[in-house]
Structures are given as structure tokens and as C-alpha cells.
Design an enzyme around this catalytic site. Structure first.
Site, PDB file in Angstrom:
ATOM      1  N   SER A  71       0.794  -1.236   0.000  1.00  0.00           N
ATOM      2  CA  SER A  71       0.000   0.000   0.000  1.00  0.00           C
ATOM      3  C   SER A  71       0.822   1.279   0.000  1.00  0.00           C
ATOM      4  O   SER A  71       0.244   2.366  -0.098  1.00  0.00           O
ATOM      5  CB  SER A  71      -0.955   0.011   1.200  1.00  0.00           C
ATOM      6  OG  SER A  71      -1.993  -0.927   1.013  1.00  0.00           O
ATOM      7  N   LYS A  74       0.156   3.751  -2.749  1.00  0.00           N
ATOM      8  CA  LYS A  74      -1.001   4.654  -2.719  1.00  0.00           C
ATOM      9  C   LYS A  74      -0.567   6.122  -2.639  1.00  0.00           C
ATOM     10  O   LYS A  74      -1.333   7.014  -3.028  1.00  0.00           O
ATOM     11  CB  LYS A  74      -1.915   4.314  -1.543  1.00  0.00           C
ATOM     12  CG  LYS A  74      -2.670   2.989  -1.691  1.00  0.00           C
ATOM     13  CD  LYS A  74      -3.592   2.765  -0.503  1.00  0.00           C
ATOM     14  CE  LYS A  74      -4.542   1.597  -0.736  1.00  0.00           C
ATOM     15  NZ  LYS A  74      -4.058   0.336  -0.187  1.00  0.00           N
ATOM     16  N   SER A 126      -5.692   3.263   4.487  1.00  0.00           N
ATOM     17  CA  SER A 126      -5.284   2.381   3.386  1.00  0.00           C
ATOM     18  C   SER A 126      -6.469   1.706   2.707  1.00  0.00           C
ATOM     19  O   SER A 126      -6.423   0.517   2.375  1.00  0.00           O
ATOM     20  CB  SER A 126      -4.290   1.328   3.891  1.00  0.00           C
ATOM     21  OG  SER A 126      -3.455   0.879   2.867  1.00  0.00           O
TER      22      SER A 126
END
Length: 276
Positions: A71, A74, A126
Site C-alpha cells: 500500500s 497509494k 489504506s
């Protein structure tokens, strides 16, 4: 143990040019003047400590070794979103946005969400469902991922290949990056005022709930500027974050970890701020 360690005094920066995503062998260098101890070893197989403002790498282990980002990718999506959408743009969630492996913020089909709210969900908790919805707002996952890869090249992360907006692994769409590249991505992302604000906020309003930032260093480390965690089976634990002490800002990246990455990050920040 330290034969693969790069220590301050080298000429590497976060904006160094990478033509291919091949790990570079690390060469041990003398400790910088005034150093009392070596930078702390820890559970991350590949890590990097850098000056956030100059881009100079202060210490590292396997900084060009490619791994799945989970993640932490991101942060790259967040920049692409703000390059194309206003924070006050909104859209309605649909069922396809929620059909994703979680972590998720819990989008409700039919509920309108603003870009700002979705970015908070993306960076603070997340939310993979938020990543899906933001990708749709950009024109679809294929368009969003292509834009992420163009953005990565623009900020000097030339060994990075995003294959999904969320960082999830899957057959035929494994994302790849390096500690060097994640540091370059974070450095660029924190120049966006809204991203910097969200990443250092302990909480944020969201329809039907209040979001709590998952980055534990916000409360554990004075001067923390925010960070992003990640985990998948392929990536293991990953982390990218920044902290400030006085006028100095440092960035830490950790990849392919299994233990207490926060503890290692604190040790690296302390070591970096102790250097002249």
C-alpha cells in the site's frame, strides 16, 4: 553484516538516474564525521534513510533492490489524483468499488464522496475500496495505473512499475519499486499541501465515521510528518515516512520486513538527526 551497507558520505541522491531496475551492490563506506554508532540494523531487508530536502542518501541497505510496495504505492496514486481532480470533486460509490480485498474504509454504494474524503481514506486507513473509486474518477483502473507510472518517472522513480491503484498483488499485475524510488515518491508527495496535511493528521471526518490514522509514529515519534504502511504476502511489511527536527527533514523507507518496522524507523530517524 555491514558489508552491504551504504553510509553517509556517498554521492547518491534520490534524483539519481536509473536506466534499469537492477539491484546495485552496496559498498561499505567510512562512518561520517561525528558518528558514534552505525545506523541501526533491523527487520527490513531493504531500507533507506535520506535527507528529504536535498535528496542525499545518509544510509541504506539494498536501496535499489526491487520489491513489491504493497500500500505504500497509494502515495503515488494520491499525487495523480490531485494532478487531475479538485479536492471538492465528488462522485457516488458503486458496488464495484467495494468488491476488493480489504483493508477498506467501508464505502457505501450510492453514497457521494469527495476527492478529499477519499484521499483521507486512501492515506490514513489504506482503503482499497477508496483506491478503486479514485481510479474510476480518473477514468478507470487502466488509465489511473498508466498515469501513476508516468508520474513515477517524472519524480525520478524510474524503477517503479505500478500495476494496480491499491498495491494489491495478483496474477499478472505485481507492482515493483525500490527504497530509492519510494523515497523519491514521498519527497514529491509532501510538496502537495493536501497530501502533507492528511498524512500528518491523527484523524479526519468521513461520512458516517471518523477516520483514525494508522501510522503509529504520529503519536510515538515527536516531529513525525506522516507516513504510509503496507502489507501483502508478496511485499511483506513496508513503510515510508518522514520526520522533522529543527530545520532538518528526513525520510525513511523500509521494504520486505517481518518485524517491528516502527522501532527500526525510530532508530534510523534518531541516528540521522544525530549526524552533523
Amino acid at each position: 553484516m555491514w558489508s552491504r551497507m551504504l553510509i553517509a558520505g556517498c554521492a547518491l541522491t534520490l534524483m539519481s538516474s536509473l536506466s534499469v531496475a537492477v539491484p546495485r551492490p552496496a559498498v561499505a563506506q567510512p562512518q561520517p564525521a561525528g558518528a558514534v554508532v552505525l545506523p541501526p540494523q533491523g527487520p527490513a531487508q531493504a531500507w533507506l534513510l535520506a535527507d528529504l530536502d536535498t535528496g542525499r542518501i545518509l544510509a541504506s541497505r539494498n536501496p535499489y533492490e526491487p520489491h513489491a510496495p504493497a500500500s505504500t504505492i497509494k502515495v503515488l496514486l494520491a499525487m495523480v489524483v490531485l494532478d487531475h481532480l479538485s479536492p471538492d470533486n465528488f462522485a457516488r460509490a458503486n458496488k464495484s468499488h467495494t468488491q476488493v480485498e480489504c483493508s477498506c474504509v467501508g464505502l457505501k454504494p450510492g453514497q457521494p464522496y469527495t476527492t478529499r474524503q477519499l484521499l483521507s481514506a486512501l492515506l490514513m486507513v489504506s482503503g482499497n475500496d477508496a483506491a478503486n473509486m479514485l481510479a474510476d474518477m480518473l477514468g478507470g483502473q487502466r488509465i489511473a495505473v498508466a498515469a501513476m507510472n508516468r508520474k513515477a518517472a517524472t519524480v525520478g522513480a524510474r524503477a517503479t512499475r505500478a500495476s494496480s491503484p491499491s498495491g494489491l498483488d495478483g496474477p499478472g499485475w505485481e507492482s515493483i519499486t525500490t527504497p530509492h524510488d519510494l523515497a523519491a515518491i514521498l519527497r514529491a508527495a509532501l510538496s502537495y499541501p493536501l497530501i502533507a496535511q492528511i498524512m500528518r493528521s491523527p484523524s479526519a471526518p468521513f461520512p458516517g465515521k471518523t477516520l483514525t490514522n494508522q501510522n503509529e509514529l504520529l503519536t510515538r515519534y515527536p516531529g513525525d510528518l506522516g507516513g504510509k504502511t503496507g502489507f501483502t504476502n508478496l511485499a511483506r511489511k513496508t513503510y515510508v515516512g518522514a520526520a522533522q527536527r529543527g530545520n532538518r527533514r528526513l525520510a525513511v523507507v523500509q521494504m520486505y520486513g517481518t518485524g517491528d518496522l516502527y522501532g527500526q524507523a525510530i532508530g534510523l530517524f534518531d541516528w540521522g538527526f544525530s549526524q552533523p
